[in-house]
Design an enzyme around this catalytic site. Structure first.
Site, PDB file in Angstrom:
ATOM      1  N   SER A  10      85.656  21.295 -25.189  1.00 34.41           N
ATOM      2  CA  SER A  10      84.486  20.666 -25.827  1.00 34.41           C
ATOM      3  C   SER A  10      83.555  20.152 -24.733  1.00 34.41           C
ATOM      4  O   SER A  10      83.922  19.268 -23.956  1.00 34.41           O
ATOM      5  CB  SER A  10      84.942  19.492 -26.698  1.00 34.41           C
ATOM      6  OG  SER A  10      83.838  18.653 -26.946  1.00 34.41           O
ATOM      7  N   HIS A  35      83.661  25.014 -27.502  1.00 34.30           N
ATOM      8  CA  HIS A  35      83.397  24.107 -28.636  1.00 34.30           C
ATOM      9  C   HIS A  35      82.142  23.278 -28.354  1.00 34.30           C
ATOM     10  O   HIS A  35      82.052  22.579 -27.339  1.00 34.30           O
ATOM     11  CB  HIS A  35      84.611  23.199 -28.827  1.00 34.30           C
ATOM     12  CG  HIS A  35      84.548  22.311 -30.022  1.00 34.30           C
ATOM     13  ND1 HIS A  35      84.881  22.727 -31.295  1.00 34.30           N
ATOM     14  CD2 HIS A  35      84.182  21.008 -30.148  1.00 34.30           C
ATOM     15  CE1 HIS A  35      84.738  21.732 -32.146  1.00 34.30           C
ATOM     16  NE2 HIS A  35      84.310  20.668 -31.475  1.00 34.30           N
ATOM     17  N   ASP A  37      79.597  20.432 -29.803  1.00 33.44           N
ATOM     18  CA  ASP A  37      79.495  19.330 -30.765  1.00 33.44           C
ATOM     19  C   ASP A  37      78.049  18.966 -31.016  1.00 33.44           C
ATOM     20  O   ASP A  37      77.338  18.542 -30.108  1.00 33.44           O
ATOM     21  CB  ASP A  37      80.240  18.106 -30.229  1.00 33.44           C
ATOM     22  CG  ASP A  37      81.739  18.287 -30.279  1.00 33.44           C
ATOM     23  OD1 ASP A  37      82.257  18.562 -31.373  1.00 33.44           O
ATOM     24  OD2 ASP A  37      82.377  18.179 -29.216  1.00 33.44           O
ATOM     25  N   MET A  39      75.553  16.517 -33.027  1.00 39.46           N
ATOM     26  CA  MET A  39      75.534  15.217 -33.726  1.00 39.46           C
ATOM     27  C   MET A  39      74.100  14.786 -33.988  1.00 39.46           C
ATOM     28  O   MET A  39      73.222  15.005 -33.149  1.00 39.46           O
ATOM     29  CB  MET A  39      76.226  14.160 -32.859  1.00 39.46           C
ATOM     30  CG  MET A  39      77.641  14.540 -32.461  1.00 39.46           C
ATOM     31  SD  MET A  39      78.441  13.201 -31.570  1.00 39.46           S
ATOM     32  CE  MET A  39      79.969  14.020 -31.070  1.00 39.46           C
ATOM     33  N   HIS A  69      80.382  22.881 -33.982  1.00 43.30           N
ATOM     34  CA  HIS A  69      80.905  21.850 -34.890  1.00 43.30           C
ATOM     35  C   HIS A  69      79.735  20.945 -35.272  1.00 43.30           C
ATOM     36  O   HIS A  69      79.293  20.126 -34.475  1.00 43.30           O
ATOM     37  CB  HIS A  69      82.021  21.097 -34.142  1.00 43.30           C
ATOM     38  CG  HIS A  69      82.552  19.895 -34.848  1.00 43.30           C
ATOM     39  ND1 HIS A  69      83.353  18.961 -34.212  1.00 43.30           N
ATOM     40  CD2 HIS A  69      82.422  19.472 -36.128  1.00 43.30           C
ATOM     41  CE1 HIS A  69      83.680  18.005 -35.071  1.00 43.30           C
ATOM     42  NE2 HIS A  69      83.123  18.291 -36.236  1.00 43.30           N
ATOM     43  N   MET A  71      78.142  17.979 -36.888  1.00 41.10           N
ATOM     44  CA  MET A  71      78.359  16.637 -37.445  1.00 41.10           C
ATOM     45  C   MET A  71      76.984  16.124 -37.858  1.00 41.10           C
ATOM     46  O   MET A  71      76.445  15.185 -37.278  1.00 41.10           O
ATOM     47  CB  MET A  71      79.015  15.744 -36.386  1.00 41.10           C
ATOM     48  CG  MET A  71      80.481  16.061 -36.165  1.00 41.10           C
ATOM     49  SD  MET A  71      81.116  15.479 -34.585  1.00 41.10           S
ATOM     50  CE  MET A  71      80.695  16.882 -33.552  1.00 41.10           C
ATOM     51  N   MET A 140      89.995  16.641 -37.941  1.00 43.94           N
ATOM     52  CA  MET A 140      89.592  15.653 -36.936  1.00 43.94           C
ATOM     53  C   MET A 140      90.762  14.707 -36.687  1.00 43.94           C
ATOM     54  O   MET A 140      91.280  14.080 -37.613  1.00 43.94           O
ATOM     55  CB  MET A 140      88.382  14.833 -37.417  1.00 43.94           C
ATOM     56  CG  MET A 140      87.059  15.573 -37.429  1.00 43.94           C
ATOM     57  SD  MET A 140      86.600  16.395 -35.886  1.00 43.94           S
ATOM     58  CE  MET A 140      86.565  15.036 -34.712  1.00 43.94           C
ATOM     59  N   ASP A 178      90.836  18.510 -33.369  1.00 43.58           N
ATOM     60  CA  ASP A 178      89.769  18.030 -32.489  1.00 43.58           C
ATOM     61  C   ASP A 178      89.872  16.525 -32.313  1.00 43.58           C
ATOM     62  O   ASP A 178      89.686  15.772 -33.268  1.00 43.58           O
ATOM     63  CB  ASP A 178      88.421  18.421 -33.138  1.00 43.58           C
ATOM     64  CG  ASP A 178      87.225  18.083 -32.273  1.00 43.58           C
ATOM     65  OD1 ASP A 178      87.393  17.558 -31.164  1.00 43.58           O
ATOM     66  OD2 ASP A 178      86.103  18.360 -32.742  1.00 43.58           O
TER      67      ASP A 178
HETATM   68  C1  DX5 Z   1      84.246  14.165 -31.346  1.00 43.08           C
HETATM   69  C2  DX5 Z   1      84.084  15.623 -31.028  1.00 43.08           C
HETATM   70  C3  DX5 Z   1      85.084  16.216 -30.150  1.00 43.08           C
HETATM   71  C4  DX5 Z   1      85.271  15.582 -28.824  1.00 43.08           C
HETATM   72  C5  DX5 Z   1      86.742  15.537 -28.612  1.00 43.08           C
HETATM   73  O1  DX5 Z   1      83.436  13.833 -32.410  1.00 43.08           O
HETATM   74  O2  DX5 Z   1      84.042  16.396 -32.211  1.00 43.08           O
HETATM   75  O3  DX5 Z   1      84.934  17.633 -30.019  1.00 43.08           O
HETATM   76  O4  DX5 Z   1      84.676  16.231 -27.760  1.00 43.08           O
HETATM   77  O5  DX5 Z   1      86.907  14.793 -27.507  1.00 43.08           O
HETATM   78  P1  DX5 Z   1      88.250  14.477 -26.735  1.00 43.08           P
HETATM   79  O6  DX5 Z   1      88.932  15.757 -26.437  1.00 43.08           O
HETATM   80  O7  DX5 Z   1      87.673  13.792 -25.543  1.00 43.08           O
HETATM   81  O8  DX5 Z   1      89.047  13.549 -27.600  1.00 43.08           O
HETATM   82 ZN    ZN Z   2      84.150  18.657 -32.098  1.00 43.25          ZN
END
Ligand code: DX5
Ligand code: ZN
Length: 253
Positions: A10, A35, A37, A39, A69, A71, A140, A178
């Site tokens: 990620s 991956h 993310d 947001m 992903h 969010m 999650m 994740d």
């Molecule tokens: C959090 C993200 C993750 C994040 C995971 O909302 O969706 O993908 O990067 O992070 P780690 O591996 O640092 O817990």
């Molecule tokens: Zn993620």
């Protein structure tokens, strides 16, 4: 057939001033899926990247699966742009999509594999009606929004539940996890049945990125192969059933 384990670094924990180089290092170390993310500052209390960053990464990394992903609250408005930017898989949160079935079909109509995500407080059974149409389910194991949080152990039960449901209904979705995936948690995670392992902090935040990715993937694959030897049921659970509705997604992957 043994379980196929994918490591999905990620980029949330990468150095954004050298994003392409960091991402490539994680893939060279064994990452098989990238991956990304996304947001929006509404669904989760943080802001990250949009389609232009995905498109830039796609130019420098042409041939690796991009796992976006989302969010965000208004996923339908942005799915076409992420597909156009180079996403291969797009996942949306059950909690954020009022018309989840429509959104998953929208993702597919743009040539991407649809995935659905559930937060730690959302029961697996909220997904009962969409499991036949998703390529992957993302559990999650932290509350979404930030990297480097502590793994929530109850997520393991949810992964096990998904694996049992997949087996009993003869479905083929893959199980992704994740949040908090690291050397000290990955064994339990894989034994529970997760196959796509997202890791940000454990890969990017300290030491050598290639080495971190490589050690994590190796630990995951060793745990998967030991579990498969100990329990033939685990092997069966990971075998793609013939003629299942989701099979067509997997053949295209
Ligand atoms: C959090 C993200 C993750 C994040 C995971 O909302 O969706 O993908 O990067 O992070 P780690 O591996 O640092 O817990
Ligand atoms: Zn993620």
């Amino acid at each position: 057939m043994a379980t196929v384990i994918d490591l999905a670094p990620s980029i949330l924990s990468a150095n954004f001033a050298q994003l392409g180089a960091d991402a490539k290092a994680a893939l060279e170390g064994g990452g098989t899926v990238l991956h990304l993310d996304v947001m929006d500052g509404h669904f989760v209390p943080n802001l990250t990247i949009g389609p232009p960053v995905v498109a830039s990464l796609r130019k420098t990394i042409p041939d690796v699966t991009f796992d976006c992903h989302l969010m965000i609250e208004n996923a339908d408005e942005f799915i076409p742009a992420f597909a156009e930017a180079g996403a291969n898989w797009i996942s949306v949160h059950q909690e954020a999509c009022v018309h989840l079935d429509r959104t998953l079909h929208l993702i597919e109509s743009h040539g991407c594999k649809p995935g659905v995500v559930i937060n730690p407080a959302t029961p697996v059974h909220m997904l009962d009606e969409v499991l036949e149409i998703v390529h992957h389910v993302l559990v999650m194991s932290v509350n979404p929004g930030f990297g480097a949080q502590h793994f929530i152990p109850n997520s393991l039960k949810k992964v096990e539940t998904l694996r049992r449901i997949r087996e009993s209904r003869g479905l083929a979705f893959r199980i992704e996890i994740d949040g908090g995936v690291a050397l000290d948690t990955v064994g339990d995670i894989v034994r529970a049945g997760a196959e796509i392992l997202v890791a940000g902090n454990a890969v990017f935040s300290h030491g050598d990125i290639r080495e971190n990715a490589s050690k994590l993937l190796q630990a995951a694959r060793s745990a998967a192969s030991a579990a498969a030897k100990a329990s033939p049921r685990l092997r069966r659970a990971s075998t793609v059933p013939r003629n299942s509705k989701s099979d067509r997604h997997l053949r295209q992957t």
